[in-house]
Design a protein around this motif. Structure first.
Motif, PDB file in Angstrom:
ATOM      1  N   GLU A  18       0.837  -1.190   0.000  1.00 42.67           N
ATOM      2  CA  GLU A  18       0.000   0.000   0.000  1.00 42.67           C
ATOM      3  C   GLU A  18       0.875   1.245   0.000  1.00 42.67           C
ATOM      4  O   GLU A  18       1.973   1.229   0.569  1.00 42.67           O
ATOM      5  N   PRO A  19       0.412   2.334  -0.604  1.00 47.29           N
ATOM      6  CA  PRO A  19       1.190   3.577  -0.558  1.00 47.29           C
ATOM      7  C   PRO A  19       1.355   4.056   0.885  1.00 47.29           C
ATOM      8  O   PRO A  19       0.494   3.837   1.733  1.00 47.29           O
ATOM      9  N   GLU A  20       2.485   4.701   1.167  1.00 47.50           N
ATOM     10  CA  GLU A  20       2.771   5.226   2.500  1.00 47.50           C
ATOM     11  C   GLU A  20       3.108   6.704   2.408  1.00 47.50           C
ATOM     12  O   GLU A  20       3.826   7.122   1.512  1.00 47.50           O
ATOM     13  N   LEU A  21       2.573   7.471   3.337  1.00 47.80           N
ATOM     14  CA  LEU A  21       2.927   8.872   3.423  1.00 47.80           C
ATOM     15  C   LEU A  21       4.326   9.019   4.008  1.00 47.80           C
ATOM     16  O   LEU A  21       4.716   8.235   4.880  1.00 47.80           O
ATOM     17  N   PRO A  22       5.083  10.020   3.593  1.00 49.99           N
ATOM     18  CA  PRO A  22       6.363  10.297   4.242  1.00 49.99           C
ATOM     19  C   PRO A  22       6.118  10.617   5.724  1.00 49.99           C
ATOM     20  O   PRO A  22       5.047  11.106   6.097  1.00 49.99           O
ATOM     21  N   GLU A  23       7.114  10.371   6.544  1.00 51.68           N
ATOM     22  CA  GLU A  23       7.007  10.581   7.998  1.00 51.68           C
ATOM     23  C   GLU A  23       6.480  11.971   8.345  1.00 51.68           C
ATOM     24  O   GLU A  23       5.627  12.117   9.218  1.00 51.68           O
ATOM     25  N   HIS A  24       6.962  13.012   7.654  1.00 47.79           N
ATOM     26  CA  HIS A  24       6.570  14.372   8.010  1.00 47.79           C
ATOM     27  C   HIS A  24       5.110  14.692   7.644  1.00 47.79           C
ATOM     28  O   HIS A  24       4.587  15.706   8.070  1.00 47.79           O
ATOM     29  N   LEU A  25       4.442  13.824   6.888  1.00 47.70           N
ATOM     30  CA  LEU A  25       3.040  14.058   6.538  1.00 47.70           C
ATOM     31  C   LEU A  25       2.076  13.158   7.322  1.00 47.70           C
ATOM     32  O   LEU A  25       0.870  13.267   7.158  1.00 47.70           O
ATOM     33  N   ARG A  26       2.613  12.298   8.159  1.00 51.39           N
ATOM     34  CA  ARG A  26       1.740  11.388   8.935  1.00 51.39           C
ATOM     35  C   ARG A  26       1.125  12.108  10.110  1.00 51.39           C
ATOM     36  O   ARG A  26       1.631  12.985  10.689  1.00 51.39           O
TER      37      ARG A  26
END
Length: 96
Positions: free
Chosen positions: A88-96
Protein backbone atom coordinates in the motif's frame (compact mmCIF):
# COMPACT_ATOMS: atom_id res chain seq x y z
CA UNK A 1 8.15 18.51 -11.96
CA UNK A 2 11.90 18.07 -11.78
CA UNK A 3 13.67 14.82 -12.56
CA UNK A 4 16.99 13.92 -11.01
CA UNK A 5 19.26 11.55 -12.87
CA UNK A 6 21.62 9.20 -11.01
CA UNK A 7 25.19 9.16 -12.30
CA UNK A 8 28.43 7.55 -11.12
CA UNK A 9 31.59 9.57 -10.53
CA UNK A 10 34.49 8.55 -12.76
CA UNK A 11 36.96 11.23 -11.66
CA UNK A 12 36.90 14.78 -10.39
CA UNK A 13 37.60 17.35 -7.71
CA UNK A 14 35.65 19.76 -5.46
CA UNK A 15 34.31 21.75 -8.40
CA UNK A 16 33.59 19.30 -11.21
CA UNK A 17 33.57 15.59 -11.95
CA UNK A 18 33.27 13.41 -14.97
CA UNK A 19 30.24 11.22 -14.32
CA UNK A 20 28.84 8.23 -16.20
CA UNK A 21 25.25 7.27 -16.91
CA UNK A 22 25.11 4.05 -18.91
CA UNK A 23 27.76 4.68 -21.60
CA UNK A 24 27.61 8.51 -21.65
CA UNK A 25 30.12 10.67 -19.74
CA UNK A 26 29.15 14.20 -18.66
CA UNK A 27 30.87 17.01 -16.79
CA UNK A 28 28.93 17.65 -13.56
CA UNK A 29 29.30 20.47 -11.05
CA UNK A 30 30.15 19.10 -7.59
CA UNK A 31 29.83 22.42 -5.76
CA UNK A 32 26.74 21.34 -3.77
CA UNK A 33 28.07 17.96 -2.60
CA UNK A 34 31.84 18.43 -2.62
CA UNK A 35 34.45 16.09 -4.05
CA UNK A 36 33.40 12.45 -4.21
CA UNK A 37 35.61 9.43 -4.84
CA UNK A 38 35.31 7.46 -8.09
CA UNK A 39 32.45 4.98 -7.96
CA UNK A 40 30.19 7.21 -5.86
CA UNK A 41 26.64 7.68 -7.15
CA UNK A 42 25.20 11.20 -7.20
CA UNK A 43 21.77 12.51 -8.08
CA UNK A 44 22.14 15.16 -10.78
CA UNK A 45 19.85 17.90 -12.03
CA UNK A 46 20.66 20.40 -14.76
CA UNK A 47 24.38 19.59 -14.72
CA UNK A 48 24.86 19.72 -10.94
CA UNK A 49 25.18 16.95 -8.36
CA UNK A 50 22.53 17.70 -5.75
CA UNK A 51 22.84 14.68 -3.44
CA UNK A 52 25.03 11.64 -2.83
CA UNK A 53 23.22 8.31 -3.32
CA UNK A 54 23.97 4.78 -2.24
CA UNK A 55 24.00 2.10 -4.96
CA UNK A 56 20.56 0.72 -4.02
CA UNK A 57 18.87 4.11 -4.22
CA UNK A 58 20.59 4.87 -7.55
CA UNK A 59 19.28 1.54 -8.91
CA UNK A 60 15.74 2.26 -7.67
CA UNK A 61 15.75 5.63 -9.45
CA UNK A 62 17.18 4.04 -12.62
CA UNK A 63 14.43 1.41 -12.53
CA UNK A 64 11.75 4.10 -12.15
CA UNK A 65 13.13 6.09 -15.09
CA UNK A 66 13.31 2.95 -17.22
CA UNK A 67 9.78 2.01 -16.13
CA UNK A 68 8.44 5.38 -17.25
CA UNK A 69 10.11 4.97 -20.65
CA UNK A 70 8.67 1.46 -21.00
CA UNK A 71 5.17 2.66 -20.05
CA UNK A 72 5.32 5.47 -22.62
CA UNK A 73 6.25 2.88 -25.27
CA UNK A 74 3.36 0.64 -24.20
CA UNK A 75 5.64 -2.15 -22.95
CA UNK A 76 5.57 -4.13 -19.70
CA UNK A 77 6.93 -2.00 -16.85
CA UNK A 78 5.54 -3.48 -13.62
CA UNK A 79 8.73 -5.46 -12.87
CA UNK A 80 10.66 -2.18 -12.66
CA UNK A 81 8.41 -0.99 -9.81
CA UNK A 82 8.63 -4.19 -7.75
CA UNK A 83 9.14 -2.17 -4.56
CA UNK A 84 5.72 -0.51 -5.07
CA UNK A 85 3.50 -3.17 -6.66
CA UNK A 86 2.95 -5.41 -3.63
CA UNK A 87 2.34 -2.80 -0.92
CA UNK A 88 0.00 0.00 0.00
CA UNK A 89 1.19 3.58 -0.56
CA UNK A 90 2.77 5.23 2.50
CA UNK A 91 2.93 8.87 3.42
CA UNK A 92 6.36 10.30 4.24
CA UNK A 93 7.01 10.58 8.00
CA UNK A 94 6.57 14.37 8.01
CA UNK A 95 3.04 14.06 6.54
CA UNK A 96 1.74 11.39 8.94
Amino acid sequence: MCIGIPMQVVEGDELTARCRRHEAISSISMMLVGAQPPGTFVLTHLGSAIRVLDAAEAQTIDNALEGLAEAVEGRNFEHLFADLVSREPELPEHLR
